[in-house]
Design an enzyme around this catalytic site. Structure first.
Site, PDB file in Angstrom:
ATOM      1  N   LYS A 183       1.078  -1.395  -0.015  1.00 32.07           N
ATOM      2  CA  LYS A 183      -0.057  -0.493   0.070  1.00 32.07           C
ATOM      3  C   LYS A 183       1.097   1.257  -0.360  1.00 32.07           C
ATOM      4  O   LYS A 183       0.792   1.937  -0.950  1.00 32.07           O
ATOM      5  CB  LYS A 183      -1.128   0.224   1.329  1.00 32.07           C
TER       6      LYS A 183
ATOM      7  N   ASN B 120      -0.949   6.533   6.921  1.00 28.63           N
ATOM      8  CA  ASN B 120      -0.725   5.992   6.802  1.00 28.63           C
ATOM      9  C   ASN B 120       0.356   6.313   6.541  1.00 28.63           C
ATOM     10  O   ASN B 120       1.837   5.779   7.326  1.00 28.63           O
ATOM     11  CB  ASN B 120      -1.074   4.688   7.239  1.00 28.63           C
TER      12      ASN B 120
ATOM     13  N   HIS C 283      -1.032  -8.831  12.598  1.00 27.76           N
ATOM     14  CA  HIS C 283      -1.742  -7.668  13.667  1.00 27.76           C
ATOM     15  C   HIS C 283      -2.225  -8.499  14.211  1.00 27.76           C
ATOM     16  O   HIS C 283      -3.230  -8.117  15.018  1.00 27.76           O
ATOM     17  CB  HIS C 283      -2.160  -6.539  13.239  1.00 27.76           C
TER      18      HIS C 283
END
Length: 441
Positions: A121, A144, A189
């Site tokens: 990304k 981000n 995560h």
């Protein structure tokens, strides 16, 4: 822009300082609404504390429930999980909990391109931003990556390109995007989420309020849960945005129209063919003149230390992928890699006990000279007959300097951590880059 979201907000508590928290505080101060702003950070040593306005009280080292439960609005840092017991008490009390992207959505009235995914990304976000700029738009890139979203609002751009993590999306419900893409999903995560479904659902929030939704036809997990329209991209299937072959030449194809051949982009690796396809799909979806952007799309050399082409000297490409500190990253860099000549691949460092045997079948299909260095360089020696042992990157570069020919690729993609010989992976990549350029001088 959300209609009057601040109507009943007087007391705001920001949870978590750092770069994002500071951007939230400064944004609230700029609004001049006379908010009563307070900051909570559970760390004893609070990053950014010295840059916090003296007018804003800070509670550090723990949560302050009194502050939280008397707030009209709580703005959390992406690093704070909504499952945190104190945040759960806030939600149970009916106090809204949002993140910085939600605040951005409340104030923004310009087009947004929203990008999420487990891998790629940052590259797609940066590449898209540079391509839009080349097409003549005043573009602001962040979220981000790089600049916090709220800081971008100070720049009245024509269009915003936001990289969005699952953590940011958890606290976002009002973001309207011109186009949103979910690149891929892989396990990550799991210390934050109870299951892959929870992680996936957080990422799927990117499609809420999106005019155009783009999914990966090669990854079913990227498809929206609700019945909604979407466009697809794929390297292998005939989709809206695809890679097609004609007369042995591969082309990026946008809704049936060939745009350019895959061999014309500077970045190496099959994952970057996919990334480029998404960049073209995003530009197409917002109606940009792609012809104007093509020179930048072709010449884009990547984010620093991520499959970055740092030099193209006489047809020899030097690729800095120092950020590949694990097996998965190096596999991604090598999978589908194409070059006219030989690949000189630099691997090694601190292996952290990893098993690198999965690289063997990939290396078998490549014209490769495997150059192993560093503390755990021996862990790679059995992977390919060409493997040769060195002490350092410097020693490797001097050994290969007289062997390279046009069409060759020299790639640092170590699959290991760097701290046996370097301060960090950035320093490792910088040394590789300097050595490459010294040969060119």
């Amino acid at each position: 822009m959300v209609a009057n979201p601040w109507q009943n907000v007087k007391k705001v508590v920001v949870v978590g300082l750092g770069v994002t928290g500071l951007s939230v505080v400064n944004y609230l101060l700029r609004k001049q609404n006379n908010f009563e702003i307070r900051v909570i950070d559970t760390r004893e040593n609070v990053p950014g504390r010295e840059r916090l306005s003296s007018s804003v009280p800070l509670h550090n080292g723990s949560f302050n429930l009194d502050w939280l439960l008397n707030a009209d609005l709580v703005v959390t840092n992406p690093g704070i999980a909504l499952a945190t017991p104190e945040i759960q008490q806030v939600l149970a009390s009916g106090i809204p909990v949002v993140g910085d992207i939600e605040l951005f959505a409340w104030d923004n009235d310009k087009p947004v391109i929203a990008i999420t995914g487990s891998n790629g990304k940052s590259t797609v976000t940066d590449w898209t931003g540079q391509a839009l700029s080349a097409a003549g738009l005043d573009v602001a890139v962040g979220g981000n990556i790089g600049v916090p979203a709220l800081d971008l609002l100070q720049h009245q751009a024509d269009i915003y390109v936001l990289e969005l993590s699952s953590f940011q999306l958890e606290t976002t419900s009002s973001l309207k995007s011109k186009v949103a893409v979910f690149l891929n999903l892989s396990e990550d995560h799991m210390d934050r989420y109870r299951s892959m479904d929870d992680y996936r659902n957080a990422k799927l929030r990117i499609f809420d309020n999106a005019d155009v939704r783009i999914v990966n036809a090669d990854d079913i997990a990227t498809y929206p849960l609700k019945d909604s329209s979407y466009l697809e991209f794929s390297l292998d299937k005939k989709t809206d945005f695809a890679v097609t072959t004609q007369d042995d030449v591969e082309f990026f194809t946008l809704q049936g129209k060939k745009v350019l051949s895959t061999s014309e982009i500077s970045l190496v690796g099959r994952h970057n063919v996919s990334n480029c396809l998404v960049v073209l799909a995003l530009l197409h979806s917002v109606g940009v003149d792609i012809e104007r952007a093509l020179p930048v799309i072709k010449s884009y050399s990547g984010l620093t230390h991520r499959c970055q082409v740092v030099l193209d000297n006489g047809g020899i490409k030097w690729v800095n992928d120092s950020k590949a500190t694990n097996l998965a990253s190096t596999k991604a860099a090598l999978t589908g890699l194409r070059m006219e000549g030989k690949l000189f691949l630099l691997v090694g460092g601190v292996s952290k006990g990893a098993d690198f045997s999965e690289l063997a079948p990939i290396l078998k299909n490549l014209n490769v000279q495997l150059c192993c260095f560093g503390q755990d360089g021996d862990a790679f020696m059995s992977l390919h007959p060409s493997a040769k042992r060195f002490e350092s990157i410097n020693e490797i570069i001097h050994w290969i300097s007289g062997q390279m020919k046009r069409g060759d690729v020299v790639m640092l993609s170590p699959a290991c951590a760097s701290f046996d010989q370097f301060k960090n992976f950035m320093a490792r990549g910088d040394e590789f880059t300097e050595l490459a350029r010294s040969l060119d001088s």
